[in-house]
Design a protein around this motif. Structure first.
Motif, mmCIF file in Angstrom:
data_model
loop_
_atom_site.group_PDB
_atom_site.id
_atom_site.type_symbol
_atom_site.label_atom_id
_atom_site.label_comp_id
_atom_site.label_asym_id
_atom_site.label_seq_id
_atom_site.Cartn_x
_atom_site.Cartn_y
_atom_site.Cartn_z
ATOM 1 N N PRO A 69 12.256 -62.025 -18.739
ATOM 2 C CA PRO A 69 13.119 -60.852 -18.921
ATOM 3 C C PRO A 69 14.587 -61.193 -19.184
ATOM 4 O O PRO A 69 15.230 -60.530 -19.995
ATOM 5 N N ALA A 70 15.120 -62.223 -18.546
ATOM 6 C CA ALA A 70 16.537 -62.581 -18.757
ATOM 7 C C ALA A 70 16.776 -63.019 -20.203
ATOM 8 O O ALA A 70 17.781 -62.627 -20.816
ATOM 9 N N LEU A 71 15.873 -63.824 -20.767
ATOM 10 C CA LEU A 71 16.017 -64.258 -22.152
ATOM 11 C C LEU A 71 15.829 -63.073 -23.097
ATOM 12 O O LEU A 71 16.568 -62.919 -24.079
ATOM 13 N N CYS A 72 14.878 -62.215 -22.780
ATOM 14 C CA CYS A 72 14.644 -61.026 -23.601
ATOM 15 C C CYS A 72 15.883 -60.128 -23.599
ATOM 16 O O CYS A 72 16.283 -59.601 -24.636
ATOM 17 N N HIS A 73 16.507 -59.964 -22.434
ATOM 18 C CA HIS A 73 17.708 -59.141 -22.329
ATOM 19 C C HIS A 73 18.844 -59.723 -23.167
ATOM 20 O O HIS A 73 19.538 -58.991 -23.880
ATOM 21 N N ALA A 74 19.027 -61.034 -23.097
ATOM 22 C CA ALA A 74 20.083 -61.679 -23.885
ATOM 23 C C ALA A 74 19.823 -61.488 -25.378
ATOM 24 O O ALA A 74 20.736 -61.191 -26.153
ATOM 25 N N CYS A 75 18.575 -61.626 -25.765
ATOM 26 C CA CYS A 75 18.201 -61.446 -27.168
ATOM 27 C C CYS A 75 18.448 -60.001 -27.606
ATOM 28 O O CYS A 75 19.025 -59.751 -28.663
ATOM 29 N N LEU A 76 18.034 -59.042 -26.784
ATOM 30 C CA LEU A 76 18.240 -57.627 -27.109
ATOM 31 C C LEU A 76 19.727 -57.280 -27.198
ATOM 32 O O LEU A 76 20.122 -56.462 -28.031
ATOM 33 N N THR A 77 20.547 -57.901 -26.369
ATOM 34 C CA THR A 77 21.988 -57.654 -26.419
ATOM 35 C C THR A 77 22.537 -58.050 -27.787
ATOM 36 O O THR A 77 23.284 -57.284 -28.413
ATOM 37 N N SER A 78 22.152 -59.224 -28.272
ATOM 38 C CA SER A 78 22.600 -59.658 -29.607
ATOM 39 C C SER A 78 21.994 -58.785 -30.697
ATOM 40 O O SER A 78 22.665 -58.449 -31.679
ATOM 41 N N MET A 79 20.739 -58.419 -30.537
ATOM 42 C CA MET A 79 20.082 -57.574 -31.533
ATOM 43 C C MET A 79 20.738 -56.189 -31.606
ATOM 44 O O MET A 79 20.858 -55.619 -32.685
ATOM 45 N N LYS A 80 21.174 -55.668 -30.466
ATOM 46 C CA LYS A 80 21.897 -54.382 -30.461
ATOM 47 C C LYS A 80 23.220 -54.521 -31.207
ATOM 48 O O LYS A 80 23.609 -53.616 -31.942
ATOM 49 N N ASP A 81 23.893 -55.657 -31.026
ATOM 50 C CA ASP A 81 25.187 -55.875 -31.671
ATOM 51 C C ASP A 81 25.106 -55.829 -33.192
ATOM 52 O O ASP A 81 26.060 -55.426 -33.856
ATOM 53 N N VAL A 82 23.966 -56.246 -33.759
ATOM 54 C CA VAL A 82 23.820 -56.258 -35.215
ATOM 55 C C VAL A 82 22.956 -55.108 -35.729
ATOM 56 O O VAL A 82 22.700 -55.011 -36.926
ATOM 57 N N GLY A 83 22.504 -54.239 -34.838
ATOM 58 C CA GLY A 83 21.746 -53.062 -35.262
ATOM 59 C C GLY A 83 20.251 -53.265 -35.404
ATOM 60 O O GLY A 83 19.557 -52.390 -35.933
ATOM 61 N N LEU A 84 19.722 -54.396 -34.940
ATOM 62 C CA LEU A 84 18.270 -54.603 -35.005
ATOM 63 C C LEU A 84 17.541 -53.884 -33.882
ATOM 64 O O LEU A 84 16.357 -53.600 -33.987
ATOM 65 N N ALA A 85 18.254 -53.606 -32.801
ATOM 66 C CA ALA A 85 17.674 -52.885 -31.668
ATOM 67 C C ALA A 85 18.679 -51.834 -31.200
ATOM 68 O O ALA A 85 19.876 -51.944 -31.462
ATOM 69 N N HIS A 86 18.162 -50.822 -30.530
ATOM 70 C CA HIS A 86 19.006 -49.762 -29.971
ATOM 71 C C HIS A 86 18.509 -49.462 -28.564
ATOM 72 O O HIS A 86 17.307 -49.460 -28.314
ATOM 73 N N GLN A 87 19.451 -49.222 -27.667
ATOM 74 C CA GLN A 87 19.101 -48.835 -26.309
ATOM 75 C C GLN A 87 19.609 -47.429 -26.073
ATOM 76 O O GLN A 87 20.801 -47.145 -26.238
ATOM 77 N N ASP A 88 18.704 -46.544 -25.711
ATOM 78 C CA ASP A 88 19.072 -45.154 -25.432
ATOM 79 C C ASP A 88 19.913 -45.131 -24.162
ATOM 80 O O ASP A 88 19.465 -45.567 -23.105
ATOM 81 N N PRO A 89 21.145 -44.639 -24.247
ATOM 82 C CA PRO A 89 22.006 -44.636 -23.059
ATOM 83 C C PRO A 89 21.490 -43.748 -21.932
ATOM 84 O O PRO A 89 21.757 -44.002 -20.765
ATOM 85 N N ALA A 90 20.723 -42.733 -22.257
ATOM 86 C CA ALA A 90 20.214 -41.818 -21.234
ATOM 87 C C ALA A 90 19.024 -42.394 -20.477
ATOM 88 O O ALA A 90 18.901 -42.205 -19.261
ATOM 89 N N THR A 91 18.140 -43.105 -21.195
ATOM 90 C CA THR A 91 16.912 -43.594 -20.568
ATOM 91 C C THR A 91 16.904 -45.097 -20.331
ATOM 92 O O THR A 91 16.120 -45.587 -19.517
ATOM 93 N N GLY A 92 17.737 -45.844 -21.064
ATOM 94 C CA GLY A 92 17.737 -47.293 -20.970
ATOM 95 C C GLY A 92 16.631 -47.949 -21.775
ATOM 96 O O GLY A 92 16.512 -49.168 -21.793
ATOM 97 N N LEU A 93 15.812 -47.146 -22.442
ATOM 98 C CA LEU A 93 14.707 -47.683 -23.229
ATOM 99 C C LEU A 93 15.206 -48.224 -24.567
ATOM 100 O O LEU A 93 16.184 -47.734 -25.117
ATOM 101 N N TYR A 94 14.499 -49.212 -25.080
ATOM 102 C CA TYR A 94 14.858 -49.867 -26.336
ATOM 103 C C TYR A 94 13.909 -49.447 -27.448
ATOM 104 O O TYR A 94 12.732 -49.204 -27.216
ATOM 105 N N HIS A 95 14.425 -49.411 -28.664
ATOM 106 C CA HIS A 95 13.607 -49.209 -29.853
ATOM 107 C C HIS A 95 14.307 -49.875 -31.032
ATOM 108 O O HIS A 95 15.392 -50.418 -30.889
ATOM 109 N N THR A 96 13.654 -49.861 -32.190
ATOM 110 C CA THR A 96 14.244 -50.510 -33.355
ATOM 111 C C THR A 96 15.560 -49.830 -33.719
ATOM 112 O O THR A 96 15.694 -48.615 -33.620
ATOM 113 N N GLY A 97 16.515 -50.628 -34.161
ATOM 114 C CA GLY A 97 17.837 -50.124 -34.513
ATOM 115 C C GLY A 97 17.946 -49.763 -35.981
ATOM 116 O O GLY A 97 17.030 -49.985 -36.778
#
Length: 101
Positions: free
Chosen positions: A41-69
């Motif tokens: 999970p820690a590596l996945c979180h780090a990866c998702l953080t970078s992916m969010k920065d470039v728009g490959l992933a999005h995290q819903d601020p209300a639910t915390g759930l991730y989906h494609t960006g």
């Protein structure tokens, strides 16, 4: 996936995360993405953080759930016309009778 040469590990890991998001087809929790991508999970979180920065992933601020960006969606939209299925469907529309209302 066989590697023919030296690759960039972080891109390969991001590809696994993106695949997990796309295959799910719905927003996901971090732990579920990590499990699907076979990552800690820690590596996945780090990866998702970078992916969010470039728009490959999005995290819903209300639910915390991730989906494609937005960028991942744009890549798919850009690549779709190059697929065989799209070209096959395009030919059908060009054969559509022009006198049909």
């Amino acid at each position: 996936m066989a590697n023919a040469g030296r690759g960039i590990k972080s891109i390969e890991v991001s590809g696994r995360v993106l695949s997990a998001l796309m295959e799910a087809g719905e927003p996901m929790m971090l732990r579920d993405i990590a499990e699907q991508a076979d990552l800690k999970p820690a590596l996945c979180h780090a990866c998702l953080t970078s992916m969010k920065d470039v728009g490959l992933a999005h995290q819903d601020p209300a639910t915390g759930l991730y989906h494609t960006g937005h960028f991942a969606i744009q890549l798919g939209r850009d690549g779709w016309p190059r697929t065989r299925a799209f070209r096959r469907q395009s030919r059908r529309f060009t054969l559509w009778p022009s006198n049909w209302g």
